[in-house]
Design a protein around this motif. Sequence first.
Motif, short mmCIF file in Angstrom:
data_model
loop_
_atom_site.label_atom_id
_atom_site.label_comp_id
_atom_site.label_asym_id
_atom_site.label_seq_id
_atom_site.Cartn_x
_atom_site.Cartn_y
_atom_site.Cartn_z
N SER A 241 75.67 70.14 -20.90
CA SER A 241 74.76 69.53 -21.88
C SER A 241 75.20 69.70 -23.33
O SER A 241 75.04 68.78 -24.11
CB SER A 241 73.32 70.01 -21.66
OG SER A 241 73.29 71.36 -21.35
N CYS A 242 75.77 70.85 -23.70
CA CYS A 242 76.14 70.96 -25.12
C CYS A 242 77.65 71.06 -25.35
O CYS A 242 78.10 71.05 -26.49
CB CYS A 242 75.43 72.15 -25.78
SG CYS A 242 76.15 73.74 -25.36
N CYS A 259 72.63 76.80 -25.29
CA CYS A 259 71.46 75.99 -24.93
C CYS A 259 70.77 76.48 -23.66
O CYS A 259 69.79 75.89 -23.20
CB CYS A 259 71.86 74.51 -24.79
SG CYS A 259 72.79 74.18 -23.29
ZN LIG Z 1 75.09 74.50 -23.50
#
Ligand SMILES: [Zn+2]
Length: 444
Positions: A241-242, A259
Amino acid sequence: MSHNIINNINRVSKLFQPINTLPKDAVIKSGVASKSYNLMLDMGIIRQVNSGMYSLLPLGLRVLQKLEALVDSEMTKAGAQKMLLPILTSATLWNRSGRLKTIGSELFTVEDRHKKLYVLNPTYEEAICELLAGIIPITSKDLPLKLYQISRKWRDEMKPRLGLLRGREFVMKDLYTFDTNLENAQNTYNKICESYDSLFKQIGVDYVKVIGAAGIIGGSLSHEYHYLSDIGEDTVLLCQSCGYSVNSEVLNLSSCLKCNNNLSSHSAIEVGHTFLLDTKYSKPLNATFLDGPKPKPLVMGCFGLGLTRIIAAVVEILSTNEVLRWPNNLAPFNVCILTPKKGSKEEIAAPYAEQIFGILNELNVDTIIDDRIHLTIGRRMFDANRTGYPFIIVIGKTASNQNPMFEIHDVKNSTRIDTNIEGIINYFNNQDINREIKQNEAVV
Ligand SMILES: [Zn+2]
């Protein structure tokens, strides 16, 4: 520039490429540790000499030279200057940095007739600091200074394995940067990381950049460049996701520090490593610059790229158990022309091979002719496909027509078109692939 000369290396019949011919009913080994390594041996690209030591045969050397040209271009753009340091460094220097002990038995050493001990360098922090320590005075206006070399490095691995992936002798690009202070050194560091990204994009195989382990080199900040592959010996953790990513040796986490999402774990091959070293080596080895009346230690960075390992890794990722595949701009040749078989009906079309070779040469497309006319087209097609030339042009049955037609095979995409000479020119002039395969020519 027109240079319509066909050298021995441009003719398969003359090329030094000892191919291990497979018997027709041979079962191809699957599940062996490194499929590309076996294929590189079978197709006469490399040859093992000793444990972990390889000869690059003419095709293998071409691949390395193409990669070197890409690296040279990126280094030049980053303001680095190429040089060459001796393979041997006095062990006294390695003693002063403390690494004679810490690296210990992985260091190859030799003794001269006066019983003086030398190290066959795995890396050159000691040697480059010694070089700069002898130059007085270096002043802040000489900085940043960026010096690199491409040379053979040595490491007495306990278990050399997987061919070029973990050899005892390997080709590495090592860059050393010198700045006045940590902030400037960090800027230099970021710039070099950008040029690494640019290089890996040109090679065109997906890579990841992760927070690295400082290992035996040390320093305050480090990143690693990896190719994800089942045969890799490192484990990297990635956050989908990040984008946070880290070598599991640095931090072994299950969730992302940034995250909090889950991290996925992947086997990976480390092919590049960057370090912000600060004054770790420059201080003990007296590599200083003048800033006012007093000399200060230079603030240093070092940046390695394992060139033979990059080659082994990308070929491993792109190849299958049966055929070698190269990134287009590293392929030993981009086009292989197959001439008609001796005694065949289309034999009268054989002179087209040299004509097409000349045309491609003028277009700067790197071309080889498979002129082993005692072999069938099918057999030579098999070898060309296995060697991994991205394009194969066949002078086949329709080449002796009144309007001669030739086959262009796009090997990677398994497509074929039939076209005339004009069509060949357009094909290699217009496509994106050309930008890709001609990139090297622009560099040299
Ligand atoms: Zn992340």
